[in-house]
Write an enzyme that holds these catalytic residues in place. Structure first.
Site, mmCIF file in Angstrom:
data_model
loop_
_atom_site.group_PDB
_atom_site.id
_atom_site.type_symbol
_atom_site.label_atom_id
_atom_site.label_comp_id
_atom_site.label_asym_id
_atom_site.label_seq_id
_atom_site.Cartn_x
_atom_site.Cartn_y
_atom_site.Cartn_z
ATOM 1 N N LYS A 78 -19.526 -46.570 -6.048
ATOM 2 C CA LYS A 78 -19.561 -46.292 -7.488
ATOM 3 C C LYS A 78 -19.585 -44.790 -7.755
ATOM 4 O O LYS A 78 -19.065 -44.320 -8.760
ATOM 5 C CB LYS A 78 -20.761 -46.994 -8.133
ATOM 6 N N TYR A 113 -22.383 -50.068 -2.029
ATOM 7 C CA TYR A 113 -22.157 -50.147 -3.480
ATOM 8 C C TYR A 113 -22.396 -48.781 -4.124
ATOM 9 O O TYR A 113 -21.569 -48.288 -4.904
ATOM 10 C CB TYR A 113 -23.106 -51.191 -4.074
#
Ligand SMILES: C[S@@+](CC[C@H](N)C(=O)[O-])C[C@H]1O[C@@H](n2cnc3c(N)ncnc32)[C@H](O)[C@@H]1O
Length: 543
Positions: free
Chosen positions: A453, A449
């Site tokens: 991002k 993640y």
């Protein structure tokens, strides 16, 4: 049109018809003909107010009770017992229709703070309070302390006590007191002693107590018609109103429109600056005030991952700001639900089921938006996933799923949206990144993640630079930890306490914390911002 009669010779309004009928009655030689004409004029005049009541939304139940109590109260007795300073009359109550009218103006202007000068029993106060947002306030000035006690139980029953502040005393002192406290108003309703109107008006205007875009509404500006037809009688009230009307009409700071509604209602608005020397800062860019520049009227917005959480909040924010909204989600039912929520509040909305990890799907989604809503001006790429695993335990499949959606999928969306927007020569793309692009959130483990991002920020910066000067801006938003379903997983829920200690503001973000920012980023007001990562994290990345 001349003297109220159109070229066709046909009267066009109830008053024009009355004038016509009564004119004929005056000329009729036959007394029975005169009587018939006067009777029909009487019926026409008598039926007007009841008909307006009948075709307007009735007041709330509590408001109806308050109106009834105001009309049935024994005002003579209250005065004779010294409870009121002045002999009050039931006619002082402005009534259901006028209260509704003022409340409607509040809704139309998006008013938050309202001043009522002359409250009486608070029927208009109540209607206004019910129309205000819950953090709004109506300040009601009233010389009679008795009225505060009369009205308070009704405000309480309606659940609006915290939206009403009754200021007892002479209105001029009340206005000065509120001004000294720094209060300003979107709307002011003048309805106290008529001889005081001019003074109240001058106070409000000279002290700049009405906010830009606001208005002063004034009751009784016809004074039963005696302003224009005194009938040869000495009349202090009509003289005061006439003087007031003339002063306002000549005041170069304002525009005024006088309406033949009830006893005459005038709406006074401040003029927009128009001198040739006034620059954009004075007039507002394109003569748009700053809040108007945030409006998204006639824009079409697409939001992915809009079936819940942050995306749903974005969809509502953009819809409220004026955009038509395409709600896209891989979960078609969730997208339909949000589109239905938007439609129910008057937003033009459509639901699209799309898996944005596929280039073809992204293209179909953009085509569908254009086909159904006519354009694509704003695209918010928000769909994303988060898995929690230590780096050494992260399976390849988890890495792929995360990057497929959060990074590749987001790029494919940008690409399909960008191609369309480049061709049309304008557009706003906003990507949902995360504060995980800036720090390593802990103690949870989420390498895929975090990396996905960080890549979103780089995609945003690259596209922002590549497409700059071609009408497009590309920015991203990095929320801190947001209180959504995503963090309610068994793995994450126990960590909330630790996060709170890491956040200077001591709380998680709510999705509503992100709504104003998305509107700014989607609006013309942010036209000089591109490739930017806007961090909204309660200070999380500062520690
Ligand atoms: C026409 S009534 C107001 C009606 C009310 N706005 C409504 O919508 O039902 C006028 C009110 O102004 C109050 N009033 C009169 N002179 C005042 C003054 N100098 N200062 C404050 N209130 C005053 C009266 O006591 C009365 O209650």
């Amino acid at each position: 049109m001349e003297n109220g009669i159109h070229k066709t010779g046909q009267p066009d309004t109830p008053v024009e018809v009355l004038v016509d009928i009564l004119g004929k009655a005056l000329q009729a030689n036959d007394p029975s003909e005169t009587r018939k004409l006067v009777e029909s004029a009487h019926k026409l005049a008598k039926g007007l107010d009841p008909y307006l009541d009948a075709i307007s939304t009735p007041p709330s139940e509590v408001c109806q009770e308050l109106i009834r109590a105001s009309l049935e109260h024994n005002w003579d007795e209250a005065y004779n017992q010294g409870k009121t300073q002045f002999l009050q009359k039931r006619e002082c109550c402005a009534g259901a229709l006028e209260g509704h009218f003022i409340a409607t103006l509040c809704k139309l202007t998006g008013a938050k703070t309202v001043l009522e000068v002359g409250m009486f029993t608070g029927t208009t106060t109540l209607a206004v309070a019910q129309a205000l947002p819950h953090d709004g306030k109506v300040y009601a000035l009233e010389i009679e302390d008795y009225m505060r006690n009369f009205a308070q139980p009704f405000f309480q029953r309606a659940g609006v006590s915290d939206r009403v502040e009754v200021v007892v005393g002479a209105a001029s002192e009340g206005i000065a007191k509120l001004a000294a406290q720094g209060k300003c108003f979107d709307l002011a309703f003048l309805d106290a002693d008529k001889t005081g109107y001019l003074g109240y008006y001058k106070q409000l205007m000279d002290l700049n107590l009405i906010l830009p875009g606001g208005a002063i509404i004034v009751d009784n500006t016809l004074m039963k018609g005696r302003t224009y037809y005194p009938g040869g009688v000495k009349d202090e009230l009509a003289d005061a109103i006439r003087e007031f009307n003339e002063f306002v009409r000549k005041d170069s700071r304002v525009d005024v429109v006088a309406l033949p509604f009830r006893d005459g209602v005038s709406i006074i608005t401040r003029r927009q600056e128009s001198s040739p020397e006034a620059d954009d800062i004075i007039t507002g860019t394109a003569h748009s005030r700053i809040l108007q520049r945030l409006k998204l009227n006639s824009k079409v917005a697409l939001i992915t991952g809009a079936g819940q959480g942050i995306g749903r909040a974005f969809a509502h924010a953009l819809g409220e700001a004026g955009a038509a909204v395409a709600v896209a989600d891989i979960n078609g039912d969730a997208a339909e639900r949000v589109a239905a929520e938007l439609a129910a509040k008057g937003v033009r909305a459509t639901a699209i089921t799309a898996d944005v990890t596929q280039a073809k799907e992204c293209q179909r989604m953009v085509d569908t938006v254009v086909e159904r809503l006519g354009a694509l001006d704003i695209a918010v790429n928000n769909a994303g996933v988060n898995f929690n695993n230590a780096a050494e335990d992260t399976p390849e499949s988890e890495w792929d799923m995360t990057f497929n959606l959060n990074t590749k999928g987001l790029f494919l969306c940008c690409q399909a949206e960008g191609r369309y927007m480049l061709a049309q020569g304008h557009g706003r793309i906003i990507n949902t990144a995360s504060m995980a692009s800036l720090l390593v959130p802990h103690p949870q483990k989420q390498i895929a993640y975090n990396a996905s991002k960080a890549a979103v920020v780089k995609i945003t910066q690259t596209l922002g630079a590549e497409w700059a000067g071609r009408g497009l801006t590309v920015n991203c938003m990095s929320p801190g930890i947001v209180n959504t379903a995503l963090i309610q997983s068994e793995a994450l829920r126990p960590l909330a306490k630790e996060w709170l200690q890491q956040i200077p503001m001591g709380r998680l973000a709510e999705v509503s914390d992100l709504q104003a920012a998305i509107v700014f980023m989607a609006s013309d007001a942010s036209s000089f911002m591109t490739g930017h990562n806007l961090v909204l994290d309660g200070g999380h990345t500062l520690w």
